[in-house]
Design a protein around this motif. Structure first.
Motif, PDB file in Angstrom:
ATOM      1  N   CYS A  99       5.134   6.316  40.841  1.00 32.24           N
ATOM      2  CA  CYS A  99       4.376   7.554  40.612  1.00 32.24           C
ATOM      3  C   CYS A  99       3.013   7.183  40.030  1.00 32.24           C
ATOM      4  O   CYS A  99       2.919   6.711  38.895  1.00 32.24           O
ATOM      5  N   LEU A 100       1.960   7.395  40.810  1.00 26.96           N
ATOM      6  CA  LEU A 100       0.594   7.202  40.324  1.00 26.96           C
ATOM      7  C   LEU A 100       0.098   8.540  39.805  1.00 26.96           C
ATOM      8  O   LEU A 100      -0.083   9.485  40.575  1.00 26.96           O
ATOM      9  N   THR A 101      -0.095   8.637  38.508  1.00 28.85           N
ATOM     10  CA  THR A 101      -0.481   9.907  37.906  1.00 28.85           C
ATOM     11  C   THR A 101      -1.689   9.731  37.005  1.00 28.85           C
ATOM     12  O   THR A 101      -2.030   8.627  36.587  1.00 28.85           O
ATOM     13  N   GLY A 102      -2.337  10.840  36.716  1.00 30.84           N
ATOM     14  CA  GLY A 102      -3.526  10.839  35.866  1.00 30.84           C
ATOM     15  C   GLY A 102      -4.182  12.209  35.905  1.00 30.84           C
ATOM     16  O   GLY A 102      -3.722  13.124  36.603  1.00 30.84           O
ATOM     17  N   LEU A 103      -5.246  12.361  35.152  1.00 32.98           N
ATOM     18  CA  LEU A 103      -5.976  13.614  35.121  1.00 32.98           C
ATOM     19  C   LEU A 103      -6.560  13.932  36.488  1.00 32.98           C
ATOM     20  O   LEU A 103      -6.872  13.033  37.278  1.00 32.98           O
ATOM     21  N   ALA A 104      -6.716  15.202  36.782  1.00 34.10           N
ATOM     22  CA  ALA A 104      -7.357  15.615  38.025  1.00 34.10           C
ATOM     23  C   ALA A 104      -8.794  15.114  38.049  1.00 34.10           C
ATOM     24  O   ALA A 104      -9.531  15.244  37.072  1.00 34.10           O
ATOM     25  N   GLY A 105      -9.196  14.506  39.168  1.00 32.23           N
ATOM     26  CA  GLY A 105     -10.558  14.005  39.310  1.00 32.23           C
ATOM     27  C   GLY A 105     -10.795  12.636  38.718  1.00 32.23           C
ATOM     28  O   GLY A 105     -11.942  12.170  38.693  1.00 32.23           O
ATOM     29  N   ILE A 106      -9.748  11.954  38.279  1.00 28.17           N
ATOM     30  CA  ILE A 106      -9.931  10.674  37.599  1.00 28.17           C
ATOM     31  C   ILE A 106     -10.192   9.538  38.583  1.00 28.17           C
ATOM     32  O   ILE A 106     -10.725   8.482  38.220  1.00 28.17           O
ATOM     33  N   GLY A 107      -9.783   9.707  39.859  1.00 23.23           N
ATOM     34  CA  GLY A 107     -10.018   8.670  40.861  1.00 23.23           C
ATOM     35  C   GLY A 107      -8.759   8.156  41.524  1.00 23.23           C
ATOM     36  O   GLY A 107      -8.782   7.078  42.128  1.00 23.23           O
ATOM     37  N   LYS A 108      -7.666   8.922  41.498  1.00 19.18           N
ATOM     38  CA  LYS A 108      -6.403   8.462  42.098  1.00 19.18           C
ATOM     39  C   LYS A 108      -6.523   8.385  43.620  1.00 19.18           C
ATOM     40  O   LYS A 108      -6.092   7.406  44.236  1.00 19.18           O
ATOM     41  N   SER A 109      -7.096   9.408  44.220  1.00 16.70           N
ATOM     42  CA  SER A 109      -7.228   9.410  45.682  1.00 16.70           C
ATOM     43  C   SER A 109      -8.154   8.299  46.153  1.00 16.70           C
ATOM     44  O   SER A 109      -7.920   7.688  47.206  1.00 16.70           O
ATOM     45  N   GLN A 110      -9.214   8.026  45.399  1.00 10.33           N
ATOM     46  CA  GLN A 110     -10.097   6.920  45.761  1.00 10.33           C
ATOM     47  C   GLN A 110      -9.370   5.581  45.695  1.00 10.33           C
ATOM     48  O   GLN A 110      -9.598   4.691  46.517  1.00 10.33           O
ATOM     49  N   THR A 111      -8.469   5.440  44.724  1.00  9.71           N
ATOM     50  CA  THR A 111      -7.698   4.203  44.616  1.00  9.71           C
ATOM     51  C   THR A 111      -6.748   4.047  45.793  1.00  9.71           C
ATOM     52  O   THR A 111      -6.577   2.938  46.326  1.00  9.71           O
ATOM     53  N   ILE A 112      -6.125   5.145  46.226  1.00  7.84           N
ATOM     54  CA  ILE A 112      -5.241   5.082  47.387  1.00  7.84           C
ATOM     55  C   ILE A 112      -6.055   4.756  48.642  1.00  7.84           C
ATOM     56  O   ILE A 112      -5.622   3.973  49.503  1.00  7.84           O
ATOM     57  N   ILE A 248       0.021   5.010  35.120  1.00  5.05           N
ATOM     58  CA  ILE A 248      -0.836   6.044  34.534  1.00  5.05           C
ATOM     59  C   ILE A 248      -2.290   5.588  34.597  1.00  5.05           C
ATOM     60  O   ILE A 248      -2.661   4.572  34.000  1.00  5.05           O
ATOM     61  N   MET A 249      -3.098   6.347  35.325  1.00 10.49           N
ATOM     62  CA  MET A 249      -4.531   6.053  35.414  1.00 10.49           C
ATOM     63  C   MET A 249      -5.253   6.839  34.325  1.00 10.49           C
ATOM     64  O   MET A 249      -5.240   8.078  34.327  1.00 10.49           O
ATOM     65  N   LEU A 250      -5.884   6.129  33.406  1.00 13.96           N
ATOM     66  CA  LEU A 250      -6.590   6.741  32.292  1.00 13.96           C
ATOM     67  C   LEU A 250      -8.101   6.649  32.513  1.00 13.96           C
ATOM     68  O   LEU A 250      -8.575   5.819  33.296  1.00 13.96           O
ATOM     69  N   PRO A 251      -8.876   7.488  31.833  1.00 12.20           N
ATOM     70  CA  PRO A 251     -10.334   7.348  31.921  1.00 12.20           C
ATOM     71  C   PRO A 251     -10.786   5.987  31.415  1.00 12.20           C
ATOM     72  O   PRO A 251     -10.138   5.366  30.563  1.00 12.20           O
ATOM     73  N   ASP A 252     -11.903   5.516  31.939  1.00 15.32           N
ATOM     74  CA  ASP A 252     -12.475   4.261  31.444  1.00 15.32           C
ATOM     75  C   ASP A 252     -12.828   4.395  29.965  1.00 15.32           C
ATOM     76  O   ASP A 252     -13.175   5.480  29.482  1.00 15.32           O
TER      77      ASP A 252
END
Length: 449
Positions: A99-112, A248-252
């Protein structure tokens, strides 16, 4: 098996090669000043959205998933007998999806999207069991938006838009397993899962996720915090399958090299339309976006519009502040302030589950963000105390110092119209009689009955 299979994932597992293949640095925009404000702002926003500089988390995630896919491919093609047996008798297995999760707009789709660039492209494979060659596919990608359930997801993989009336879920699942083994599918990617939980809670998305996990290859699904909170309310058997491997993808971090490099790239792509040091922009933009890349693009675009309205072609830090307080950014401003409060107060409860990480994070991962939020709060408090201690003359002097002194940075004001002369008594009388003459005569009175 042949050499093509053994070298299938070569070049996908080296960090520096991954960085080189996924980094996107678009050309700088030019001649925005000659365009209409709205068109220029949209041109700038499009260029900023294309920027992708992978941080350490994204690089590690891409390498991990590519490694898992490579290991599965080697297992699938360990021998020709094993490969053929999996086609005719696909094993009944179920994986624990990541499960790749994080805040909306953080960059998950760009990573995929970056991960899909790294994975091997389709290639032809020859086998003595088949006549001719097969095309091997390294991954299956799907979006869960608008899907009716797991059965429709399976049908989209194997039926290519054909009617599904003659296929039940069990038959579709067996066909998906057979097709995935035949085509060498080594990874399943599912995006936009948060868009399918409206109306039915998390039951529909649970059905889709468990169905895809039963196909066999390693699986990654992308979700915002809001859906993960709903999945945590499911029964233990569902949670053990779906939430045992979160990433969990967190902000930089505000002081990290990755964040400063991203802001420096935004300044470069703006084509000289951002006038301040990269460090100052990095601090101010992080304060206004909490490091969320989607909000960075919107904030810079709004700041550019503010600068153009003020008669300037280049935006400054003051334009960033005005954009943050604008009505167009007000909804995101509330989210940013809520995130800052959560960081300062270390809250685990609250009404905004979409902004609260559903998993416990190590203190080391949050320390820099908390330190930045506290330092920002302290600086605002000090500024407020300083302003309140000034008398009126000192405030006037401070405003005079803070105002831009360069004529090039001042907005172009319209010239003040000249004052009309005072009318004489004769002018007033003439105007009165002219007004009377312009009025219609009164209507004739009607005769009494």
């Amino acid at each position: 098996m042949n050499e093509i299979i053994n070298t299938r994932f070569d070049g996908c597992l080296d960090t520096e090669q991954i960085r080189e293949r996924v980094t996107v640095k678009p050309d700088a925009v030019v001649e925005l000043g000659g365009l209409d404000v709205s068109l220029a702002a949209e041109t700038l926003a499009d260029a900023l959205r294309q920027i992708y500089l992978p941080n350490d988390f994204s690089l590690a995630f891409i390498k991990e998933i590519a490694t898992r896919a490579s290991l599965y491919s080697r297992k699938l093609f360990s021998s020709e007998v094993e490969y053929i047996s999996r086609i005719y008798n696909p094993p009944d297995v179920e994986v624990a999806p990541i499960c790749l999760t994080g805040l909306a707009g953080i960059g998950k789709s760009q990573t995929i999207a970056a991960l899909r660039k790294v994975l091997p492209p389709p290639l032809d494979y020859s086998c003595d069991h088949f006549e001719g060659s097969l095309q091997l596919i390294s991954y299956w990608y799907a979006s869960a938006r608008g899907k009716a359930g797991g059965r429709q997801m399976l049908a989209d993989f194997v039926l290519d838009g054909k009617r599904t009336t003659s296929y039940n879920s069990a038959k579709l699942l067996v066909e998906c397993r057979r097709r995935a083994n035949r085509d060498g599918v080594s990874l399943l990617l599912l995006e936009e899962t948060q868009h399918i939980n409206t109306g039915q809670g998390a039951s529909k998305v649970t059905d889709i996720l468990l169905t895809m996990a039963a196909i066999g290859p390693p699986m990654v699904y992308v979700s915002n915090y809001s859906l993960v909170h709903k999945l945590l309310g499911r029964n233990s058997e569902d949670k053990q399958r779906l939430l045992s491997e979160p990433r969990i993808m967190l902000p930089d971090d505000p002081d990290s090299v990755g964040w400063r490099s991203y802001i420096a790239e935004c300044i470069r792509v703006s084509g000289g339309n951002m006038r301040a040091s990269a460090d100052d922009f990095a601090q101010e933009i992080y304060r206004s976006t909490f490091g969320i890349k989607r909000l960075v693009v919107q904030l810079i675009t709004l700041a550019y519009i503010e600068a153009r309205i003020a008669g300037r072609e280049c935006l400054t830090l003051s334009d960033i502040s005005r954009a943050y307080r604008s009505s167009a950014y007000s909804a995101n401003k509330e989210d940013v302030e809520e995130l800052q409060l959560q960081a300062l107060q270390n809250r685990r409860t609250g009404p905004r589950s979409d902004l609260r990480c559903p998993f416990e994070l190590p203190i080391a991962l949050k320390s820099n963000v908390v330190a930045f939020a506290r330092a920002d709060r302290d600086s605002r408090v000090i500024k407020t105390v300083f302003d309140s201690s000034l008398n009126e003359s000192e405030r006037v002097a401070l405003r005079h110092i803070e105002e831009p002194t360069s004529e090039s940075t001042r907005p172009n004001k319209a010239p003040r119209p000249s004052r009309l002369p005072e009318p004489s008594d004769e002018d007033l009388a003439n105007a009165f009689y002219d007004d009377l003459e312009s009025m219609d005569p009164p209507p004739k009175p009607k005769k009494p009955r």
